[in-house]
Design an enzyme around this catalytic site. Sequence first.
Site, PDB file in Angstrom:
ATOM      1  N   CYS A 117      13.630  10.661   7.246  1.00 37.84           N
ATOM      2  CA  CYS A 117      13.639  10.340   8.679  1.00 37.84           C
ATOM      3  C   CYS A 117      15.053  10.346   9.242  1.00 37.84           C
ATOM      4  CB  CYS A 117      12.938   9.020   8.942  1.00 37.84           C
ATOM      5  SG  CYS A 117      13.468   7.756   7.812  1.00 37.84           S
TER       6      CYS A 117
ATOM      7  N   GLU B  87      10.046  16.150  15.156  1.00 42.53           N
ATOM      8  CA  GLU B  87      10.611  15.832  13.847  1.00 42.53           C
ATOM      9  C   GLU B  87      10.098  16.885  12.861  1.00 42.53           C
ATOM     10  OE1 GLU B  87       9.431  12.084  12.041  1.00 42.53           O
ATOM     11  OE2 GLU B  87      11.397  11.909  11.097  1.00 42.53           O
TER      12      GLU B  87
ATOM     13  N   GLU C 133       9.966   1.161  10.554  1.00 43.44           N
ATOM     14  CA  GLU C 133      10.966   2.206  10.324  1.00 43.44           C
ATOM     15  C   GLU C 133      10.224   3.513  10.497  1.00 43.44           C
ATOM     16  OE1 GLU C 133      12.934   4.770   9.234  1.00 43.44           O
ATOM     17  OE2 GLU C 133      13.194   4.122   7.159  1.00 43.44           O
TER      18      GLU C 133
ATOM     19  N   LYS D 156       0.864  -1.178   0.000  1.00 42.92           N
ATOM     20  CA  LYS D 156       0.000   0.000   0.000  1.00 42.92           C
ATOM     21  C   LYS D 156       0.904   1.234   0.000  1.00 42.92           C
ATOM     22  CE  LYS D 156      -1.546   2.812   2.781  1.00 42.92           C
ATOM     23  NZ  LYS D 156      -1.430   3.954   1.866  1.00 42.92           N
TER      24      LYS D 156
HETATM   25  P1  ADP Z   1       3.150  10.967   6.814  1.00 44.15           P
HETATM   26  O1  ADP Z   1       2.497  11.794   7.870  1.00 44.15           O
HETATM   27  O2  ADP Z   1       4.546  11.310   6.564  1.00 44.15           O
HETATM   28  O3  ADP Z   1       2.338  10.845   5.559  1.00 44.15           O
HETATM   29  P2  ADP Z   1       2.140   8.484   7.742  1.00 44.15           P
HETATM   30  O4  ADP Z   1       2.673   7.611   8.819  1.00 44.15           O
HETATM   31  O5  ADP Z   1       0.820   9.133   7.961  1.00 44.15           O
HETATM   32  O6  ADP Z   1       3.276   9.518   7.441  1.00 44.15           O
HETATM   33  O7  ADP Z   1       2.036   7.673   6.375  1.00 44.15           O
HETATM   34  C1  ADP Z   1       2.916   6.635   5.998  1.00 44.15           C
HETATM   35  C2  ADP Z   1       2.111   5.570   5.295  1.00 44.15           C
HETATM   36  O8  ADP Z   1       1.182   5.028   6.224  1.00 44.15           O
HETATM   37  C3  ADP Z   1       1.289   6.063   4.111  1.00 44.15           C
HETATM   38  O9  ADP Z   1       1.253   5.037   3.126  1.00 44.15           O
HETATM   39  C4  ADP Z   1      -0.081   6.245   4.734  1.00 44.15           C
HETATM   40  O10 ADP Z   1      -1.140   6.182   3.776  1.00 44.15           O
HETATM   41  C5  ADP Z   1      -0.118   5.069   5.665  1.00 44.15           C
HETATM   42  N1  ADP Z   1      -1.104   5.168   6.741  1.00 44.15           N
HETATM   43  C6  ADP Z   1      -1.478   6.267   7.453  1.00 44.15           C
HETATM   44  N2  ADP Z   1      -2.434   5.945   8.341  1.00 44.15           N
HETATM   45  C7  ADP Z   1      -2.680   4.616   8.213  1.00 44.15           C
HETATM   46  C8  ADP Z   1      -3.572   3.679   8.835  1.00 44.15           C
HETATM   47  N3  ADP Z   1      -4.406   4.048   9.798  1.00 44.15           N
HETATM   48  N4  ADP Z   1      -3.534   2.399   8.420  1.00 44.15           N
HETATM   49  C9  ADP Z   1      -2.697   2.001   7.434  1.00 44.15           C
HETATM   50  N5  ADP Z   1      -1.835   2.817   6.819  1.00 44.15           N
HETATM   51  C10 ADP Z   1      -1.817   4.113   7.188  1.00 44.15           C
END
Ligand code: ADP
Length: 487
Positions: free
Chosen positions: A291, A388, A257, A181
């Site tokens: 990161c 961060e 990570e 995903k």
């Molecule tokens: P950022 O804030 O840098 O976008 P995130 O941790 O929100 O970092 O996003 C990293 C990845 O995790 C993306 O692919 C995002 O779509 C996914 N993501 C965010 N929330 C969820 C969730 N509740 N379940 C699964 N994947 C998620």
Amino acid sequence: MGFSLSDPSLLRGQAFINGEWVDAKSRAEFPVFNPANGEIISHVADVGEHEAQNAIEAAQISMQDWKLKSPTERSNVLQHWHDLIIEYADDLASILTLEQGKPLAEAKGEILYGASYLKWFAEEAKRIYGDILPSAQDRRSFVIKQPVGVVVAITPWNFPNAMITRKVAPALAAGCAIVLKPAPETPLSALALAELAIRAGVPAGVFNVLPCLKAEEVGEVLTASSIVKKLTFTGSTPVGKLLLRQCADTVKRTSMELGGNAPVIVFNDADIDLAVAGALASKFRNSGQTCICANRLLVQEGIYDRFLAKFTQAIKEFRLGDGFDAKTTLGPVITEKALDGIGSVVTGALDQGARLVVGGKPAESDGWFYEPTVLADVQADMDIFSKEIFGPVAPVIKFKTDAEAIAMANDTSFGLASYIYTQDISRIWQVSEALEYGMVGVNETAISSELIPFGGVKESGHGREGSKYGLDDYLETKYICMGGLNA
Ligand code: ADP
């Protein structure tokens, strides 16, 4: 300047499941934006629970054959995929710059870096060794390594290509199938990789891509599934914690990570030009959106003023702009929301007494650009010290003693990358060993490659990507006892 592809069929807009390009059953789509001008590039299928289930089942079925292929066969497929990525590196870099914004040369660097993981794990696929253990005369004890099973990868937008290959390559080398995903901001790079996977001979179902706008629904399906045996995630710490909780019910293996708060510690005895160049590269790479970007510059009092002057001078050389312009050395940040977030971190630091040296505001543009910024005289009790930043903002903090620097560096819940600049060999070892981080760069900030174990400690996560250690995350260790032998 501008976007063009030698092979337009690399630009896809559908999900990739079981070797086929499919629309969402709901027909939903979401827009992908160019952060350099805020315009919509294209629309991509917005999949949900139905497609997630299909992808998991396809992965489960395809893995039965994939894991039984000889190591050499799996290696050859990964090597072929690598070769195609190199062949189409310019196209992949253009797609990456279009949706993510980083300068084209930096994007090309990411493509080559990403491909290096495919090559490395193509080689490692042939080196998955077991063990024969010492045992009593009537028995023999063996250890074999087996693929963990169906893997789910959830990846971020800051390295839309390399964060995928870092996970997919070791998973496929180990004999796993994977459901990816990608981030909603950058699905096009993931889908281009899938197009090349087909051409490389990756069997249907072994690699699946699920673009979606709202991650929660798909994330819940993927983590709840008992077919999925492992989750590998790169992203923010709060989402990582949520996913860990979701994985608990099925006791999945996980690699996380997560965020970082990297210190760059510059001691009085540092080679100042080396330190300035290293801090600059680390802080402003990808507009500060990695990161392992320098998040805090800790500079000893005897070198502080000179360091600040040289660092600030060097920053004035940056050229903000569209990544397709060859003169650009600093691109936009990923979204308007990110731009606003960076603005409020800077405002907060100034309110708490930090001194603005240069930058400090968004640049005039239709896109999402923030001026490279230096904040001096930052203190450990300011919010920016523990946050961060994920943007082109460098907080500079003064320290007196080694012990103070180590204490400040470790005063964070994160523990991913850290960097030190000193010419003293004893200090190098003492400080490197005292830093609570997964990685320490000594007189060097360009520390990542396929050859090294990338990963963090504390709330920066667990597991390692790259190197000989990177394969372990996708392998189970099975002990076989053969008894009843004639003594
Ligand atoms: P950022 O804030 O840098 O976008 P995130 O941790 O929100 O970092 O996003 C990293 C990845 O995790 C993306 O692919 C995002 O779509 C996914 N993501 C965010 N929330 C969820 C969730 N509740 N379940 C699964 N994947 C998620």
